[in-house]
Design an enzyme around this catalytic site. Sequence first.
Site, mmCIF file in Angstrom:
data_model
loop_
_atom_site.group_PDB
_atom_site.id
_atom_site.type_symbol
_atom_site.label_atom_id
_atom_site.label_comp_id
_atom_site.label_asym_id
_atom_site.label_seq_id
_atom_site.Cartn_x
_atom_site.Cartn_y
_atom_site.Cartn_z
ATOM 1 N N ASP A 8 0.828 -1.255 -0.088
ATOM 2 C CA ASP A 8 -0.183 -0.078 0.246
ATOM 3 C C ASP A 8 1.048 1.156 -0.009
ATOM 4 O OD1 ASP A 8 0.905 0.432 2.527
ATOM 5 O OD2 ASP A 8 -1.157 0.393 3.394
ATOM 6 N N CYS A 65 3.316 -2.506 3.960
ATOM 7 C CA CYS A 65 2.655 -1.530 4.366
ATOM 8 C C CYS A 65 3.240 -0.634 5.244
ATOM 9 C CB CYS A 65 1.092 -1.962 4.987
ATOM 10 S SG CYS A 65 1.228 -2.815 6.577
ATOM 11 N N GLY A 66 2.666 0.185 6.169
ATOM 12 C CA GLY A 66 3.310 0.822 6.960
ATOM 13 C C GLY A 66 3.980 0.311 8.136
ATOM 14 N N THR A 67 3.163 -0.730 8.461
ATOM 15 C CA THR A 67 3.991 -1.380 9.884
ATOM 16 C C THR A 67 4.110 -3.038 9.470
ATOM 17 O OG1 THR A 67 1.888 -2.191 10.162
ATOM 18 C CG2 THR A 67 2.560 -0.226 11.449
ATOM 19 N N GLY A 68 3.682 -3.297 8.137
ATOM 20 C CA GLY A 68 3.703 -4.844 7.937
ATOM 21 C C GLY A 68 2.545 -5.504 8.714
ATOM 22 N N GLY A 70 -1.093 -4.673 9.174
ATOM 23 C CA GLY A 70 -2.250 -4.991 8.494
ATOM 24 C C GLY A 70 -2.164 -5.951 7.107
ATOM 25 N N HIS A 98 10.927 -22.839 10.084
ATOM 26 C CA HIS A 98 9.795 -23.904 10.849
ATOM 27 C C HIS A 98 8.544 -23.526 10.709
ATOM 28 C CE1 HIS A 98 12.544 -24.252 14.829
ATOM 29 N NE2 HIS A 98 13.207 -24.692 13.706
ATOM 30 N N ARG A 132 8.949 -32.682 11.906
ATOM 31 C CA ARG A 132 7.913 -32.071 12.845
ATOM 32 C C ARG A 132 7.228 -30.825 12.630
ATOM 33 N NH1 ARG A 132 12.901 -30.626 15.146
ATOM 34 N NH2 ARG A 132 12.808 -28.951 16.511
ATOM 35 N N HIS A 133 8.099 -30.026 11.908
ATOM 36 C CA HIS A 133 7.329 -28.634 11.439
ATOM 37 C C HIS A 133 6.601 -28.863 10.725
ATOM 38 C CE1 HIS A 133 10.584 -26.822 14.141
ATOM 39 N NE2 HIS A 133 11.356 -27.538 13.400
HETATM 40 C C1 RB5 Z 1 -1.837 3.283 6.255
HETATM 41 O O1 RB5 Z 1 -1.806 4.436 6.896
HETATM 42 C C2 RB5 Z 1 -1.487 2.353 7.524
HETATM 43 O O2 RB5 Z 1 -2.439 2.023 8.189
HETATM 44 C C3 RB5 Z 1 -1.037 0.878 6.443
HETATM 45 O O3 RB5 Z 1 -0.068 1.079 5.543
HETATM 46 C C4 RB5 Z 1 -0.556 -0.218 7.573
HETATM 47 O O4 RB5 Z 1 0.445 0.188 8.384
HETATM 48 C C5 RB5 Z 1 -1.543 -0.890 8.462
HETATM 49 O O5 RB5 Z 1 -1.321 -1.804 9.067
#
Ligand code: RB5
Length: 145
Positions: A8, A65-68, A70, A98, A132-133
């Site tokens: 995104d 994404c911003g955080t990875g 979502g 694993h 096992r994995h």
């Molecule tokens: C977009 O602003 C942000 O919410 C999206 O990139 C992501 O970080 C969501 O998990």
Amino acid sequence: MKLVLGADHGGFELKENIKEYLKEEGIEFTDYGTLTGDRCDYPDVAKKVAEAIADGTFDRGILFCGTGIGIGIAANKVHGIRAALCHDTFSAEFCRRHNDANILTMGGRVIGPGLAREVVRIFLSTGFDGGRHAERVAKIADMDK
Ligand code: RB5
């Protein structure tokens, strides 16, 4: 290995950097967008990439994404997808060994490009330990049958 990327707007810049890295390394990939930094919804690209891996069009994916977070939550809704958020090299190694992770997720607002490239290198070059994995991974697949 058939590789697909997606992002995104929050992950767009890091995706572009990783594309340069993949080109330098001679690793082929397909980019499912976003192709601009314009605002878009991460579940949409997560769905496109995850379904294309689940149906066998691609073997592995990398989502940004911003955080990875979502984009990974969304990708993991698709049966057969094991998306792993990795911002360190140990996690990148063990999500493959694993968990047989088939999607790596990263946050463009969390990790710098140098470490992200190393995380990608390890994710793409590490195999699954099996044994096992494999039994545990099969139990995950059974959960949403
Ligand atoms: C977009 O602003 C942000 O919410 C999206 O990139 C992501 O970080 C969501 O998990």
